[in-house]
Motif scaffolding. Structure first.
Motif, mmCIF file in Angstrom:
data_model
loop_
_atom_site.group_PDB
_atom_site.id
_atom_site.type_symbol
_atom_site.label_atom_id
_atom_site.label_comp_id
_atom_site.label_asym_id
_atom_site.label_seq_id
_atom_site.Cartn_x
_atom_site.Cartn_y
_atom_site.Cartn_z
ATOM 1 N N PRO A 87 26.173 58.212 42.641
ATOM 2 C CA PRO A 87 25.971 59.492 41.942
ATOM 3 C C PRO A 87 25.482 59.306 40.500
ATOM 4 C CG PRO A 87 27.968 59.599 43.236
ATOM 5 C CD PRO A 87 27.479 58.173 43.326
ATOM 6 N N GLU A 88 25.907 58.233 39.863
ATOM 7 C CA GLU A 88 25.479 58.006 38.483
ATOM 8 C C GLU A 88 24.016 57.571 38.372
ATOM 9 O OE1 GLU A 88 28.167 56.725 40.016
ATOM 10 O OE2 GLU A 88 28.551 54.648 39.379
ATOM 11 N N ASP A 89 23.361 57.330 39.489
ATOM 12 C CA ASP A 89 21.922 57.054 39.470
ATOM 13 C C ASP A 89 21.104 58.342 39.387
ATOM 14 O OD1 ASP A 89 22.495 54.516 41.948
ATOM 15 O OD2 ASP A 89 22.184 54.217 39.791
ATOM 16 N N THR A 90 21.773 59.481 39.523
ATOM 17 C CA THR A 90 21.076 60.762 39.460
ATOM 18 C C THR A 90 20.369 60.914 38.130
ATOM 19 O OG1 THR A 90 22.611 61.846 40.980
ATOM 20 C CG2 THR A 90 21.391 63.265 39.460
ATOM 21 N N ALA A 91 19.073 61.171 38.199
ATOM 22 C CA ALA A 91 18.251 61.264 36.991
ATOM 23 C C ALA A 91 16.829 61.626 37.387
ATOM 24 C CB ALA A 91 18.240 59.930 36.236
ATOM 25 N N VAL A 92 16.038 61.923 36.384
ATOM 26 C CA VAL A 92 14.591 61.980 36.582
ATOM 27 C C VAL A 92 14.065 60.579 36.311
ATOM 28 C CG1 VAL A 92 12.405 62.989 35.865
ATOM 29 C CG2 VAL A 92 14.483 64.395 35.894
ATOM 30 N N TYR A 93 13.264 60.078 37.227
ATOM 31 C CA TYR A 93 12.711 58.741 37.101
ATOM 32 C C TYR A 93 11.226 58.841 36.737
ATOM 33 C CZ TYR A 93 16.965 56.661 38.837
ATOM 34 O OH TYR A 93 18.273 56.247 38.968
ATOM 35 N N TYR A 94 10.866 58.095 35.703
ATOM 36 C CA TYR A 94 9.506 58.119 35.183
ATOM 37 C C TYR A 94 8.855 56.753 35.327
ATOM 38 C CZ TYR A 94 10.895 62.426 32.802
ATOM 39 O OH TYR A 94 11.336 63.695 32.507
ATOM 40 N N CYS A 95 7.648 56.764 35.781
ATOM 41 C CA CYS A 95 6.831 55.555 35.806
ATOM 42 C C CYS A 95 6.160 55.392 34.440
ATOM 43 C CB CYS A 95 5.777 55.697 36.901
ATOM 44 S SG CYS A 95 4.621 54.326 37.023
ATOM 45 N N ASN A 96 6.067 54.166 33.977
ATOM 46 C CA ASN A 96 5.429 53.882 32.696
ATOM 47 C C ASN A 96 4.556 52.640 32.807
ATOM 48 O OD1 ASN A 96 5.953 52.049 29.956
ATOM 49 N ND2 ASN A 96 5.348 54.155 29.555
ATOM 50 N N MET A 97 3.386 52.725 32.249
ATOM 51 C CA MET A 97 2.496 51.562 32.168
ATOM 52 C C MET A 97 1.974 51.481 30.741
ATOM 53 S SD MET A 97 0.393 51.548 35.763
ATOM 54 C CE MET A 97 1.258 51.662 37.331
ATOM 55 N N LYS A 98 2.037 50.293 30.161
ATOM 56 C CA LYS A 98 1.666 50.166 28.760
ATOM 57 C C LYS A 98 1.227 48.753 28.419
ATOM 58 C CE LYS A 98 6.488 49.464 27.416
ATOM 59 N NZ LYS A 98 7.639 50.119 26.745
ATOM 60 N N ASN A 99 0.746 48.629 27.189
ATOM 61 C CA ASN A 99 0.410 47.327 26.637
ATOM 62 C C ASN A 99 1.367 47.080 25.476
ATOM 63 O OD1 ASN A 99 -0.872 45.376 24.794
ATOM 64 N ND2 ASN A 99 -2.537 45.424 26.279
ATOM 65 N N LEU A 100 2.115 46.010 25.557
ATOM 66 C CA LEU A 100 3.130 45.720 24.544
ATOM 67 C C LEU A 100 2.542 45.499 23.154
ATOM 68 C CD1 LEU A 100 5.654 43.360 26.367
ATOM 69 C CD2 LEU A 100 6.025 45.711 25.619
ATOM 70 N N LEU A 101 1.282 45.099 23.098
ATOM 71 C CA LEU A 101 0.666 44.779 21.814
ATOM 72 C C LEU A 101 -0.200 45.910 21.271
ATOM 73 C CD1 LEU A 101 -0.304 41.058 22.536
ATOM 74 C CD2 LEU A 101 1.752 41.960 21.436
ATOM 75 N N ASP A 102 -0.363 46.961 22.045
ATOM 76 C CA ASP A 102 -1.204 48.078 21.620
ATOM 77 C C ASP A 102 -0.494 49.383 21.958
ATOM 78 O OD1 ASP A 102 -3.144 49.932 21.045
ATOM 79 O OD2 ASP A 102 -4.744 48.947 22.180
ATOM 80 N N SER A 103 0.070 50.004 20.966
ATOM 81 C CA SER A 103 0.848 51.224 21.200
ATOM 82 C C SER A 103 -0.006 52.388 21.693
ATOM 83 C CB SER A 103 1.578 51.630 19.915
ATOM 84 O OG SER A 103 0.642 51.882 18.874
ATOM 85 N N VAL A 105 -1.897 52.226 24.156
ATOM 86 C CA VAL A 105 -1.928 52.092 25.610
ATOM 87 C C VAL A 105 -0.511 52.288 26.126
ATOM 88 C CG1 VAL A 105 -2.532 50.625 27.562
ATOM 89 C CG2 VAL A 105 -3.868 50.493 25.439
ATOM 90 N N ASN A 106 -0.194 53.519 26.462
ATOM 91 C CA ASN A 106 1.176 53.851 26.879
ATOM 92 C C ASN A 106 1.101 55.131 27.697
ATOM 93 O OD1 ASN A 106 3.912 53.943 27.177
ATOM 94 N ND2 ASN A 106 4.360 54.516 25.065
ATOM 95 N N TYR A 107 1.284 54.985 29.001
ATOM 96 C CA TYR A 107 1.084 56.123 29.903
ATOM 97 C C TYR A 107 2.361 56.406 30.693
ATOM 98 C CZ TYR A 107 -3.733 54.862 28.862
ATOM 99 O OH TYR A 107 -4.901 54.551 28.211
#
Length: 118
Positions: A87-103, A105-107
């Motif tokens: 039950p504690e896993d209940t949440a909205v889950y978001y996918c994220n793709m980014k570049n750690l060195l370039d802010s 690039v963050n989707y």
């Protein structure tokens, strides 16, 4: 520009399983981190699992041994296999793709609701 579309959320009983999918369209050449975040009501968004450039993976302590992140490079898709859900896993889950060195690039995906009933 990268567009992320998530699917696979839903309602499941405790102990059940779900698989989330995140399909990316656009140029992902500059992406070096692909991950999933969760955000429960009233809480901050938290990293659940991620692929990190170089081949390593990250899992939050709360999901280790229960969740598994995988990807299909041909389909530009990343998955989150969620087993032994609580039950504690209940949440909205978001996918994220980014570049750690370039802010710049963050989707983010639109989010998919996961509800685990007790």
């Amino acid at each position: 520009q990268v567009h992320l579309v998530e699917s696979g959320g839903g309602l499941v009983q405790a102990g059940g399983s779900l698989r989330l999918s995140c399909a990316a369209s656009g140029n992902i050449v500059s992406i070096n981190v692909m991950g999933w975040y969760s955000q429960a009501p009233g809480k901050q968004r938290e990293l659940v699992a991620a692929f990190i450039s170089g081949g390593s993976t990250y899992y939050a302590d709360s999901v280790k041994g229960r969740f598994s992140i995988s990807r299909d490079n041909d389909k530009n898709t990343v998955y989150l296999e969620m087993n032994s859900l609580k039950p504690e896993d209940t949440a909205v889950y978001y996918c994220n793709m980014k570049n750690l060195l370039d802010s710049r690039v963050n989707y983010w995906g639109q989010g998919t609701q996961v509800t685990v009933s007790s």
